[in-house]
Design a protein around this motif. Structure first.
Motif, PDB file in Angstrom:
ATOM      1  N   GLY A   1       0.815  -1.206   0.000  1.00  0.00           N
ATOM      2  CA  GLY A   1       0.000   0.000   0.000  1.00  0.00           C
ATOM      3  C   GLY A   1       0.848   1.254   0.000  1.00  0.00           C
TER       4      GLY A   1
ATOM      5  N   ARG B   1      -5.680   7.788  -3.799  1.00  0.00           N
ATOM      6  CA  ARG B   1      -6.322   6.978  -2.767  1.00  0.00           C
ATOM      7  C   ARG B   1      -6.085   5.515  -3.075  1.00  0.00           C
ATOM      8  N   LEU B   2      -6.399   4.640  -2.110  1.00  0.00           N
ATOM      9  CA  LEU B   2      -6.144   3.213  -2.259  1.00  0.00           C
ATOM     10  C   LEU B   2      -7.349   2.390  -1.818  1.00  0.00           C
ATOM     11  N   PHE B   3      -7.533   1.263  -2.467  1.00  0.00           N
ATOM     12  CA  PHE B   3      -8.369   0.182  -1.968  1.00  0.00           C
ATOM     13  C   PHE B   3      -7.462  -1.008  -1.678  1.00  0.00           C
ATOM     14  N   LEU B   4      -7.788  -1.754  -0.634  1.00  0.00           N
ATOM     15  CA  LEU B   4      -7.111  -3.013  -0.360  1.00  0.00           C
ATOM     16  C   LEU B   4      -8.080  -4.144  -0.656  1.00  0.00           C
TER      17      LEU B   4
ATOM     18  N   SER C   1      -6.115  -7.684   5.108  1.00  0.00           N
ATOM     19  CA  SER C   1      -6.342  -6.370   4.507  1.00  0.00           C
ATOM     20  C   SER C   1      -7.069  -5.418   5.450  1.00  0.00           C
TER      21      SER C   1
ATOM     22  N   ALA D   1      -5.534  -1.862   6.439  1.00  0.00           N
ATOM     23  CA  ALA D   1      -6.230  -0.605   6.137  1.00  0.00           C
ATOM     24  C   ALA D   1      -6.208   0.326   7.338  1.00  0.00           C
TER      25      ALA D   1
ATOM     26  N   LEU E   1      -2.734   1.890   7.473  1.00  0.00           N
ATOM     27  CA  LEU E   1      -2.442   2.839   6.398  1.00  0.00           C
ATOM     28  C   LEU E   1      -3.206   4.147   6.571  1.00  0.00           C
TER      29      LEU E   1
ATOM     30  N   VAL F   1      -6.686   5.169   2.602  1.00  0.00           N
ATOM     31  CA  VAL F   1      -7.466   4.006   2.183  1.00  0.00           C
ATOM     32  C   VAL F   1      -8.926   4.397   1.984  1.00  0.00           C
TER      33      VAL F   1
ATOM     34  N   VAL G   1     -12.116  -1.447   1.710  1.00  0.00           N
ATOM     35  CA  VAL G   1     -11.564  -2.801   1.722  1.00  0.00           C
ATOM     36  C   VAL G   1     -12.560  -3.753   1.058  1.00  0.00           C
TER      37      VAL G   1
END
Length: 248
Positions: free
Chosen positions: A125, A136-139, A149, A153, A156, A160, A163
């Motif tokens: 990540g 931005r991020l998705f796990l 995950s 999250a 992080l 994030v 999830v």
């Protein structure tokens, strides 16, 4: 939360020289009279991840102990995919391709047997967040990757967006601490991450602003096996719709 370390499966090849999957261009039955026998496509010779992701698919990189990974796509929202214990990077290609087509930037990586899955997801990540243009991020995880995950999250933090857990056994304490949207997908009769455990995590995740569960009835398909099933389109559509709603 304590997590067991997981050994790499057959999809954890090294860049360039690792064992690669050979894909055929046609069925290997004898050719009819007058026709030539189909030939196998040559395995990649350059940087690759287990033969199913090459430099044509995205940026190949190495991480701990020279293990390979790939970043495909160039969108502003990143997705880190952590596969299941007996899964492979290759088995998650259907989701990766769909997400890249939808405008996401997707990171897949060969896991290190000496690293906790949660730590691996956090490291990936952070790596993806440093890519130019990622906001931005998705796990996303399957099985143990899904379980890991959720706490990843939490570690992080604000970067994030949500999830997605396929066939995950999410710890109730981790679920209770989660403050981002959560989508769980799994089969009713799966022995790990089935309907009962998903509903328990759903009930615990009271701080999640969007807490969804998709149960595939009457099945025991586990994690990436869903992509090769008749339920694949529904699963992929649900993941993309969830991310599109929360990507910001």
């Amino acid at each position: 939360m304590a997590l067991l370390t997981m050994g790499l499966t057959g999809c954890g090849g090294t860049v360039g020289t690792g064992t690669t999957a050979v894909r055929t261009t046609a069925a290997e039955s004898p050719a009819p009279a007058g026709e030539t026998t189909p030939t196998r496509s040559a395995p990649p010779t350059g940087p690759n991840v287990s033969g199913c992701f090459t430099e044509q698919d995205g940026k190949i990189f190495t991480h701990v102990r020279g293990l390979p990974g790939v970043i495909a796509g160039d969108g502003p929202v990143g997705v880190v995919i952590s596969y299941e214990r007996r899964g492979t990077v290759c088995s998650w290609r259907p989701l990766s391709d769909r997400l890249v087509a939808a405008g996401y930037r997707v990171l897949l990586y060969a896991r290190d047997a000496g690293l906790l899955p949660e730590d691996g997801a956090v490291a990936m990540g952070k790596r993806l967040a440093k890519e130019k243009g990622v906001e931005r991020l998705f796990l996303v995880g399957g099985s143990i990757g899904a379980t890991a995950s959720v706490p990843a999250a939490e570690r992080l933090g604000a970067e994030v967006a949500g999830v997605v857990a396929l066939s995950g056994e999410i710890d109730k304490g981790d679920a209770a601490a989660l403050t981002v949207p959560l989508l769980q997908i799994g089969s009713e009769h799966d022995s790990y991450g089935g309907a009962e455990s998903m509903r328990a995590a759903e009930a615990a995740a009271t701080r999640s602003p969007d807490n969804q569960v998709l149960v595939i009835p009457g099945e025991s398909l586990h994690a990436s096996a869903l992509f090769g099933s008749p339920h694949s389109a529904k699963v992929l559509d649900t993941v993309v719709a969830f991310m599109d709603r929360h990507k910001g």
